[in-house]
Write a protein that holds these residues in place. Structure first.
Motif, PDB file in Angstrom:
ATOM      1  N   LEU A 183       7.443  13.497   3.418  1.00 35.54           N
ATOM      2  CA  LEU A 183       6.545  12.398   3.070  1.00 35.54           C
ATOM      3  C   LEU A 183       7.241  11.417   2.137  1.00 35.54           C
ATOM      4  CD1 LEU A 183       3.858  10.949   3.102  1.00 35.54           C
ATOM      5  CD2 LEU A 183       3.031  12.559   1.354  1.00 35.54           C
ATOM      6  N   HIS A 184       7.928  11.928   1.104  1.00 29.94           N
ATOM      7  CA  HIS A 184       8.684  11.048   0.204  1.00 29.94           C
ATOM      8  C   HIS A 184       9.671  10.197   0.994  1.00 29.94           C
ATOM      9  CE1 HIS A 184       7.974  14.250  -3.068  1.00 29.94           C
ATOM     10  NE2 HIS A 184       7.217  13.210  -3.373  1.00 29.94           N
ATOM     11  N   LYS A 185      10.405  10.840   1.894  1.00 31.82           N
ATOM     12  CA  LYS A 185      11.429  10.133   2.673  1.00 31.82           C
ATOM     13  C   LYS A 185      10.814   9.028   3.528  1.00 31.82           C
ATOM     14  CE  LYS A 185      14.497  14.134   2.792  1.00 31.82           C
ATOM     15  NZ  LYS A 185      15.170  15.139   3.640  1.00 31.82           N
ATOM     16  N   HIS A 186       9.685   9.328   4.172  1.00 30.77           N
ATOM     17  CA  HIS A 186       9.019   8.296   4.992  1.00 30.77           C
ATOM     18  C   HIS A 186       8.532   7.144   4.117  1.00 30.77           C
ATOM     19  CE1 HIS A 186       9.078   9.798   9.074  1.00 30.77           C
ATOM     20  NE2 HIS A 186       8.809  11.010   8.613  1.00 30.77           N
ATOM     21  N   LEU A 187       7.972   7.464   2.965  1.00 30.85           N
ATOM     22  CA  LEU A 187       7.493   6.401   2.081  1.00 30.85           C
ATOM     23  C   LEU A 187       8.642   5.527   1.594  1.00 30.85           C
ATOM     24  CD1 LEU A 187       4.836   8.388   0.045  1.00 30.85           C
ATOM     25  CD2 LEU A 187       4.403   6.602   1.752  1.00 30.85           C
ATOM     26  N   LEU A 188       9.777   6.131   1.289  1.00 25.13           N
ATOM     27  CA  LEU A 188      10.932   5.364   0.826  1.00 25.13           C
ATOM     28  C   LEU A 188      11.526   4.481   1.919  1.00 25.13           C
ATOM     29  CD1 LEU A 188      12.718   8.086  -1.331  1.00 25.13           C
ATOM     30  CD2 LEU A 188      11.665   5.970  -2.175  1.00 25.13           C
ATOM     31  N   ASN A 189      11.514   4.957   3.147  1.00 26.18           N
ATOM     32  CA  ASN A 189      12.186   4.238   4.237  1.00 26.18           C
ATOM     33  C   ASN A 189      11.279   3.342   5.079  1.00 26.18           C
ATOM     34  OD1 ASN A 189      14.989   4.524   4.353  1.00 26.18           O
ATOM     35  ND2 ASN A 189      14.806   6.626   5.038  1.00 26.18           N
ATOM     36  N   ASP A 190      10.085   3.806   5.366  1.00 24.85           N
ATOM     37  CA  ASP A 190       9.300   3.184   6.428  1.00 24.85           C
ATOM     38  C   ASP A 190       8.425   2.010   5.988  1.00 24.85           C
ATOM     39  OD1 ASP A 190      10.444   5.245   7.818  1.00 24.85           O
ATOM     40  OD2 ASP A 190       8.581   6.350   8.147  1.00 24.85           O
ATOM     41  N   PHE A 191       8.267   1.799   4.690  1.00 24.47           N
ATOM     42  CA  PHE A 191       7.305   0.782   4.255  1.00 24.47           C
ATOM     43  C   PHE A 191       7.925  -0.251   3.308  1.00 24.47           C
ATOM     44  CE2 PHE A 191       5.001   4.458   5.684  1.00 24.47           C
ATOM     45  CZ  PHE A 191       4.128   3.870   6.591  1.00 24.47           C
ATOM     46  N   GLN A 192       9.239  -0.436   3.413  1.00 24.14           N
ATOM     47  CA  GLN A 192       9.885  -1.482   2.625  1.00 24.14           C
ATOM     48  C   GLN A 192       9.521  -2.860   3.162  1.00 24.14           C
ATOM     49  OE1 GLN A 192      14.065  -0.930   1.676  1.00 24.14           O
ATOM     50  NE2 GLN A 192      13.880   1.224   2.228  1.00 24.14           N
ATOM     51  N   ARG A 193       9.241  -2.935   4.447  1.00 24.91           N
ATOM     52  CA  ARG A 193       8.802  -4.172   5.095  1.00 24.91           C
ATOM     53  C   ARG A 193       7.486  -3.858   5.803  1.00 24.91           C
ATOM     54  NH1 ARG A 193      13.995  -3.324   6.311  1.00 24.91           N
ATOM     55  NH2 ARG A 193      15.522  -4.791   5.549  1.00 24.91           N
ATOM     56  N   ASP A 194       6.782  -4.878   6.135  1.00 20.72           N
ATOM     57  CA  ASP A 194       5.540  -4.740   6.909  1.00 20.72           C
ATOM     58  C   ASP A 194       4.556  -3.779   6.248  1.00 20.72           C
ATOM     59  OD1 ASP A 194       6.579  -6.481   8.866  1.00 20.72           O
ATOM     60  OD2 ASP A 194       7.642  -4.818   9.800  1.00 20.72           O
ATOM     61  N   PHE A 195       4.470  -3.852   4.917  1.00 24.89           N
ATOM     62  CA  PHE A 195       3.475  -3.063   4.193  1.00 24.89           C
ATOM     63  C   PHE A 195       2.102  -3.498   4.699  1.00 24.89           C
ATOM     64  CE2 PHE A 195       0.859  -1.859   0.584  1.00 24.89           C
ATOM     65  CZ  PHE A 195       1.387  -0.622   0.244  1.00 24.89           C
ATOM     66  N   PRO A 196       1.206  -2.565   4.982  1.00 22.26           N
ATOM     67  CA  PRO A 196      -0.090  -2.947   5.560  1.00 22.26           C
ATOM     68  C   PRO A 196      -0.894  -3.858   4.623  1.00 22.26           C
ATOM     69  CG  PRO A 196       0.231  -0.560   5.629  1.00 22.26           C
ATOM     70  CD  PRO A 196       1.345  -1.125   4.808  1.00 22.26           C
ATOM     71  N   LEU A 197      -1.257  -5.021   5.108  1.00 23.50           N
ATOM     72  CA  LEU A 197      -2.066  -5.967   4.333  1.00 23.50           C
ATOM     73  C   LEU A 197      -3.519  -5.820   4.754  1.00 23.50           C
ATOM     74  CD1 LEU A 197       0.304  -9.074   4.413  1.00 23.50           C
ATOM     75  CD2 LEU A 197       0.058  -7.339   2.624  1.00 23.50           C
TER      76      LEU A 197
END
Length: 152
Positions: free
Chosen positions: A5-19
């Motif tokens: 989960l930490h790894k996905h949070l660090l990598n997957d949401f640097q862009r296109d954070f849900p607005l």
């Protein structure tokens, strides 16, 4: 140790954070976990100083006034000064550089007067003058990057 989960949070949401109204719930749904698990994992990453904040990066001077600032701080005082600077909500990041001006940061405030007050306060609290560098030419640097977390 970093969890998946930490790894996905660090990598997957640097862009296109849900607005959306509840972005952490949206992230949780995408990752198949609960919103509380996402919030807890982000707190763990912040507490372990792997992240400093979750928030937008707004282009300079689009909302309020922003400025790049440099300081010359003795090596023995660098961490103390950086910690002081990081506590100001107007500062979105700071970093060390190999130069006489070795501590750099970007500050943003609603008005030029408020920005000046913040920078004056940083000078008083750290004991070091700031070199204030207003934006002349705008360059876009993509601050997102893919982390190799296979060994983490």
């Amino acid at each position: 140790m970093l969890t998946n989960l930490h790894k996905h949070l660090l990598n997957d949401f640097q862009r296109d954070f849900p607005l959306v109204e509840r972005p952490y719930l949206e992230i949780a749904n995408q990752l198949g976990v609960s919103e509380d698990e996402v919030l807890s994992a982000l707190s763990e990453l912040r507490d372990s100083q792997l992240i400093s904040r979750v928030g937008p990066i707004i282009p300079p001077n689009q909302i309020g006034v922003s400025m790049l600032v440099a300081m010359a701080v003795p090596e023995s005082e660098l961490q103390r000064a950086a910690d002081i600077i990081s506590h100001y909500p107007e500062v979105n990041h700071n970093y060390e550089r190999e130069n006489r001006f070795n501590l750099w940061f970007v500050a943003v405030a609603p008005t030029a007067e408020q920005l000046a007050r913040v920078l004056d306060a940083i000078e008083r609290e750290t004991g070091y003058p700031t070199q204030r560098l207003p934006l002349i030419n705008d360059f876009h640097i993509d601050l997102g990057f893919r982390l190799d977390l296979s060994h983490a």
